[in-house]
Design a protein around this motif. Structure first.
Motif, mmCIF file in Angstrom:
data_model
loop_
_atom_site.group_PDB
_atom_site.id
_atom_site.type_symbol
_atom_site.label_atom_id
_atom_site.label_comp_id
_atom_site.label_asym_id
_atom_site.label_seq_id
_atom_site.Cartn_x
_atom_site.Cartn_y
_atom_site.Cartn_z
ATOM 1 N N ARG A 13 -3.318 3.921 7.640
ATOM 2 C CA ARG A 13 -3.376 4.224 6.203
ATOM 3 C C ARG A 13 -3.633 5.721 6.020
ATOM 4 O O ARG A 13 -4.599 6.114 5.392
ATOM 5 C CB ARG A 13 -4.514 3.434 5.538
ATOM 6 N N MET B 292 1.252 9.037 2.923
ATOM 7 C CA MET B 292 1.853 8.437 1.731
ATOM 8 C C MET B 292 3.318 8.117 2.036
ATOM 9 O O MET B 292 4.057 8.949 2.573
ATOM 10 C CB MET B 292 1.747 9.398 0.547
ATOM 11 N N ARG B 293 3.740 6.933 1.644
ATOM 12 C CA ARG B 293 5.074 6.469 2.004
ATOM 13 C C ARG B 293 6.159 7.352 1.408
ATOM 14 O O ARG B 293 6.071 7.770 0.262
ATOM 15 C CB ARG B 293 5.252 5.018 1.537
ATOM 16 N N TYR C 212 0.829 -1.197 0.000
ATOM 17 C CA TYR C 212 0.000 0.000 0.000
ATOM 18 C C TYR C 212 0.869 1.255 0.000
ATOM 19 O O TYR C 212 1.860 1.330 0.714
ATOM 20 C CB TYR C 212 -0.908 0.019 1.230
ATOM 21 N N SER C 213 0.455 2.237 -0.790
ATOM 22 C CA SER C 213 1.152 3.522 -0.768
ATOM 23 C C SER C 213 0.872 4.252 0.536
ATOM 24 O O SER C 213 1.687 5.027 1.006
ATOM 25 C CB SER C 213 0.685 4.399 -1.930
ATOM 26 N N LEU C 214 -0.327 4.010 1.078
ATOM 27 C CA LEU C 214 -0.690 4.653 2.340
ATOM 28 C C LEU C 214 -0.174 3.802 3.487
ATOM 29 O O LEU C 214 -0.473 2.608 3.557
ATOM 30 C CB LEU C 214 -2.208 4.809 2.432
#
Lengths: 357, 852
Positions: free
Chosen positions: B586, B589-590, B545-547
């Protein structure tokens, strides 16, 4: 008994002894016994002096012939022994061929990567190039420029993650005002305006793949992160029948040559007219099942003719240009093809799932 | 939106069309049917056997001779004889002893399958003839629950008095409830009549317009100021029209069965006749209505009659809504107020104090038009989602207000005994101008790619109630029906023509134009190559996940207490965080791939002993303010490649396996494999790195030219612990993919392919003693440099520390290959070469030849 007779006698004995050898070692001692420096045949040459002069050449020739014959027989015998020894070694070396091989750990491409590559390849054949656009988007590109103004009911179709305009580490923030609101793209469509603005006045044929995000409760059927592939064609004379033909072509390449498509009228704010395209249910082949809600059809794409407002926002005059756009979910075809029960498997990254592909 | 087919059939006759065919036609025309609930007909959960479940009439009720709580109903079922049914139904029990009755009921014979009315949930059972306390009972009078029409077992169901006796019940009460899934802001499709109007156009059938014509039937006259009300629209921008209709002397009671049944099938709960009528007309015509108790409305201080003032709320103005929740409004929210204060949130929900109650006698019926954007904003801001707000939010035709008011008033007169005031209050400051579009039918040809005959186009538009007039050059002026608020441009007419004509008639073509200039997407190809290489090197690809959890950043940097900030060199820029997140894990953003890899490893290690994974993807950070003008988001989204390995080097096997844990050098081997394929082996500089996520002594920074590719190292034990990983080495890398690919591209462009020598090589081992601190790579490079080009390889094969070399020193043993492209090297050549190498390493690195 002449010396000749003795010689023949030795020859016969040697032959018999050679036949009797059972090992390589016995063979070597046989060689010493008969053909070595003090071997029986070798010693025969010494008795040549006892023969009358006229007999000597014949005797010499005979001895040599016997020597050669015995050497050849020895070699043949040696080959037999070596074969036998090798056969014994091989027999002893037999393995259980059903035992597992030495484990190697082969890597696997993620299922989504594999699906994306299939889509890229199919659309490349039809002249569509891959164009990438950002994940974090301006509100304008995700909505307004796509004919979805603020508070417009069409926005209900996308539950959106909004980016906090303030900065967590400094007090001032990095705001750019209301027009500069950022969000996580809810679809790949913002790329339409980006590619049009970049490419004008060229005709366009691109696909826009990427991660999309929706503010949705995560369940077996919906994820907050997923992939879409959007297609966009802009030209002087692009039509709805081209759109339908293109998707049909895709469906046949992707799902199989016997697949057909069905087109339904639909609504998207950025296309007019808008359609949805179904193909024969991949699971039941069109007979009707739970997956296709007993209609025999499954939805594969939302599509339509690019809305004049969107063309205009991209810089293309809708009076002179027309275009079509379509969007596919990337996970959906795999979900139905492999009857995967839970969409969360895709980005939960359980290797036991991913290694099956 | 659920609509019973029988209701649609009131306006357009379609009961002759097979349901599947109808569904298909509606689906294709954009009226998507998400599902169909079948009631009574074949395919229903409980089909009503037409032979065994029929209508009937109860003629008399007498007591059961042997039971106190049961009665015997004499039933005419249309057969030659009367049937006696034993029943305990409360309403029949109450009539015990009565004769000459004409009660129409649902009647089931033995052998019929019904739901068990007394069981919890839904249990089907077959009706059997039994003796009930000595009286034979072969049939029964049915309740709603027994027929599957209601969840509660209450009384038996009574059918309208004009119901014929002895006909299959399915013909009277059976139905198909279509659940429409209509996308888009189409107010005109949010009603039974609206759907019927579409179907009439699709099938070219007549439409019964009676519900729209109540105004004329009632002879209602609209005036701006009726004598029963002072009507004020203070903010006409948000309220283009407000009508008020007066119905006096109503009797509040339950609404009739047919109305209750329609409401229920449409998913609404019946309340009382007045409220039900407002809901019924909303469902029927799509206009949300509100009924006030006239007695609750106040006059203004200076007024002599109750007032309705439509205005924006004062900032923070309070009112308790019908649902009992006290609310405060902002200055953009539109309120309906009376002389004393708010009585409703316009278009969203009424106020608690003016609600219709059992005591209500005089009803003031509101039918208005509100700005749809504003209604949506209010509904969303208050998180108050009602049927009314949903419909207003999809745009409702302002012309509909008076029409719907008259229709509801008519029903209130018919069903609640009300008397309608012949004057209707109607303030209409925002009456829209008639709209006409200039339409060239050639546009349809151009966009659709198929020639739909002009006459067909005309027929379709006319059927959809567009009035066409001939314009110049074979174009048309198309007068847009007032309710078609979605139609703004000629292209909208193209869609109407296409969908009614039917996409199933469209041919399929491919684009018949020259290809646009073709471009190669090299960056995508290269990215694919990196993925393939890493898969080839034995890693599994993951996409995480990007989040991520923002707390994962400080966890990664080994300082959970302080948190991560933009000051951290390892995490560039400002993080992209969310205003609204599903969960704290979540919400961010990474900025690095490592947390995703660490979490993926941890979750997989619950089931697997060995994890070797990589991810190629974007990380995100804010680098500049967004610039809408240029389209710049100000968010950098560089691509990274990350990898992680942990667990035993080899899986268990039936022969000896290397079960030692994967370590730094395993992942370095993978990395070197990747670099080798990208022709970067000689360009990549491995330096000691310092990254807080890694073991301070087992972390390398990899540099190519001026650019840092990233790090590779064994994850710091504290980080490992923070990510709930077991106590075993976990090795990870994270590199800048763009830097890697740029370097690879440069290396490829400058690549010199060496000749392959056919002269015999000379092999020789050389052990060198150097300071412990001297990096092995320096020694290796010095050897190769000194021996260039004849030393073709210097392979480090042993590292020794111990008494033989002394403290603070180490011995590095290299296997050298000498080979000349032009001749066989002689003993003397080799000796010279060796001398040169040794001199160089002595001078440059203070190395000593071991045993030399």
């Amino acid at each position: 008994m002449s010396l000749f007779d003795d010689l023949e006698q030795v020859y016969q004995t040697a032959q018999a002894a050679l036949e009797a050898t059972e090992s390589v070692a016995a063979l070597e001692s046989w060689h010493a016994d008969y053909l070595g420096r003090k071997g029986a045949v070798t010693l025969q040459t010494r008795s040549v002096g006892q023969l009358p002069k006229e007999d000597r050449p014949a005797f010499g020739q005979r001895v040599n012939a016997i020597k050669q014959a015995l050497e050849a027989a020895h070699e043949a015998r040696a080959r037999v022994h070596k074969r036998a020894a090798l056969a014994a070694t091989l027999a002893a070396g037999a393995v259980d061929v059903t035992l597992p091989g030495r484990p190697v750990a082969p890597g696997h491409l993620h299922l989504t990567t594999q699906s994306l590559r299939q889509l890229y390849a199919i659309f490349a054949q039809m002249g569509f190039e891959v164009y990438e656009a950002p994940d974090v988007e301006l509100e304008a590109y995700n909505f307004d420029l796509l004919n979805i103004p603020a508070y417009h009911p069409a926005r209900d179709m996308w539950d959106t993650f909004w980016v906090d305009p303030s900065s967590p580490s400094t007090s001032e923030g990095i705001e750019g005002g209301d027009e500069a609101r950022l969000l996580l793209r809810t679809h790949t469509s913002p790329g339409q305006v980006r590619v049009m603005r970049e490419r004008y006045p060229e005709p366009i044929r691109v696909i826009l793949p990427g991660k999309c995000y929706r503010y949705e409760q995560i369940t077996a059927r919906s994820e907050h992160q997923f992939y879409q592939v959007e297609g966009l064609a802009v030209g002087r004379d692009i039509t709805m029948t081209d759109l339908i033909g293109t998707i049909k072509q895709f469906a046949r390449l992707f799902y199989g040559p016997e697949n057909d498509v069905r087109v339904r009228s639909s609504y998207f704010p950025f296309t007019e007219p808008s359609i949805e395209v179904d193909t024969n249910c991949t699971l039941c082949g069109g007979k009707g099942c739970r997956i296709c809600k007993y209609t025999g059809w499954i939805e594969i794409a939302g599509a339509g003719m690019v809305h004049p407002v969107v063309l205009d926002n991209g810089g293309y005059n809708p009076a002179e240009w027309s275009g079509f756009a379509f969007g596919f979910g990337v996970e959906r075809p795999s979900l139905t093809k492999y009857n995967v029960a839970d969409i969360r498997y895709f980005y939960g990254n359980d290797l036991r799932f991913l290694r099956q592909f | 939106m659920k609509i019973p087919l029988s209701w649609i059939n009131d306006y357009v006759k379609i009961d002759d069309i097979p349901i599947d065919a109808l569904r298909q036609r509606l689906d294709l025309a954009g009226l998507e049917v998400g599902g169909i609930e079948i009631i009574g007909h074949t395919g229903a959960e409980l089909p009503w056997d037409p032979e065994k479940i029929t209508t009937a009439e109860v003629l008399s009720v007498r007591p059961h001779p042997n039971a106190d709580r049961l009665v015997l109903a004499e039933v005419d079922y249309g057969g030659p004889e009367r049937e006696i049914a034993v029943t305990g139904a409360p309403s029949l029990f109450a009539r015990s002893g009565e004769t000459g009755l004409h009660l129409k009921v649902a009647f089931a014979w033995e052998g019929a399958t019904l739901y068990d009315g007394h069981a919890e949930g839904w249990t089907q059972r077959k009706l059997k003839a039994t003796k009930v306390r000595g009286v034979l009972s072969r049939a029964m009078v049915c309740s709603e629950k027994e027929l599957g029409l209601a969840e509660e077992q209450t009384d038996i169901i009574y059918l309208p008095a004009d119901t014929p006796v002895g006909v299959p019940l399915v013909d009277v009460l059976g139905d198909y409830v279509l659940d429409f899934d209509i996308k888009g802001p189409f107010g005109h499709l949010q009603s039974v009549f609206g759907i019927a109007r579409e179907i009439a156009a699709l099938y070219d059938r007549p439409l019964r317009r009676a519900p729209l014509e109540a105004m004329g039937r009632l002879g209602l006259r609209a005036v701006a100021q009726p004598d029963f009300l002072e009507l004020v629209i203070a903010d006409p921008d948000l309220c283009p029209r407000y009508t008020a209709t007066m119905i006096r002397g109503v009797e509040i009671a339950p609404s009739p069965l047919w109305m209750q049944m329609r409401l229920r099938r449409a998913g609404m709960r019946p309340i009382n006749n007045i409220v039900d009528i407002t809901n019924y007309v909303m469902l029927e015509l799509g206009e949300p209505l509100h009924a006030f108790d006239y007695a609750d409305l106040n006059a203004r201080p200076d007024g002599d009659q109750p007032a309705i003032i439509v205005r924006r709320a004062a900032e923070g103005e309070p009112m308790t809504t019908l649902d009992g929740v006290p609310r405060a409004f902002d200055g953009e929210m539109l309120l309906i107020t009376d002389g004393a204060g708010p009585v409703a949130v316009a278009g969203v929900m009424g106020g608690l104090d003016s609600e219709v109650a059992d005591t209500t006698r005089d009803v003031l019926l509101e039918a208005a038009s509100f700005n749809f954007i504003n209604t949506r904003r209010t509904s969303q801001t208050l998180k108050l989602f009602t049927e009314s707000a949903s419909r207003f939010g999809k745009r409702v035709d302002s012309e509909l207000a008076a029409v719907a008011a008259a229709r509801a008033a008519e029903l209130m007169a018919d069903l609640a005994g009300g008397v309608i005031d012949p004057v209707m209050g109607d303030l209409y400051p925002g009456k829209p101008e008639p709209r006409a579009l200039h339409f060239d039918p050639a546009l349809a040809d151009r966009l659709l790619g198929v020639q739909i005959p002009r006459e067909e186009q005309r027929r379709i538009l006319t059927a959809l109630e567009f009035e066409l007039a001939e314009g110049a050059d074979e174009t048309w002026a198309a007068r847009v029906p007032t309710y078609r608020l979605d139609v703004e441009r000629p292209v909208d007419l193209v869609e109407e023509i296409a969908r009614v004509w039917g996409y199933d008639h469209f041919p399929h073509t491919l684009i018949d134009e020259a290809l646009p200039p073709l471009r190669r997407n090299l960056s995508l190809e290269e990215e694919a190559r990196v993925r393939d290489l890493l898969v080839g090197l034995g890693l599994d690809e993951v996409i995480t996940y990007s989040l991520i959890d923002p707390a994962d950043e400080p966890r990664l940097l080994c300082r959970p207490e302080d948190g991560a900030t933009s000051g951290d060199a390892e995490l560039p820029g400002e993080p992209v965080t969310l205003l609204n997140s599903l969960a704290p894990e979540r919400s961010h953003m990474r900025r690095t791939l490592l947390p995703g890899l660490l979490r993926t490893a941890a979750s997989n290690l619950r089931f697997l002993e060995r994890v070797a994974i990589f991810e190629v993807g974007h990380v995100f950070y804010r680098a500049a303010p967004p610039d809408p003008e240029s389209g710049e988001t100000g968010v950098a989204e560089p691509r990274r490649v990350g990898a992680l390995i942990t667990g035993p080097r080899e899986g268990r096997w039936w022969q000896a396996a290397d079960r030692a844990p994967l370590d730094y050098f395993d992942l370095k081997g993978v990395a070197e494999g990747l670099l080798e394929h990208l022709a970067l082996t000689d360009r990549a500089d491995w330096r000691r790195g310092a990254h807080p996520a890694f073991h301070p002594g087992r972390c390398a920074e990899i540099v190519v030219g001026e650019r840092v590719l990233g790090v590779l190292g064994e994850v710091h034990p504290l980080v490992r612990e923070a990510f709930a990983l077991p106590e075993q080495p976990v090795v990870a890398l994270e590199w800048d993919l763009d830097a890697l690919l740029d370097a690879a591209r440069a290396a490829d462009a400058e690549k010199e392919v060496g000749m392959i020598s056919t002269y015999p090589p000379v092999y020789e081992d050389l052990a060198l003693i150097v300071d412990e601190a001297t990096p092995a790579i320096d020694v290796q490079r010095a050897i190769v440099q000194a021996g260039h080009p004849l030393v073709t390889r210097a392979l480090l094969f042993d590292v020794y520390r111990g008494p033989q070399v002394g403290a603070g020193q180490k011995s590095l043993a290299f296997a050298l290959t000498y080979q000349s492209p032009g001749k066989a090297l002689s003993e003397k050549d080799v000796e010279k070469l060796r001398g040169r190498v040794i001199k160089k390493v002595e001078k440059a690195l203070g190395a000593k030849l071991r045993g030399g």
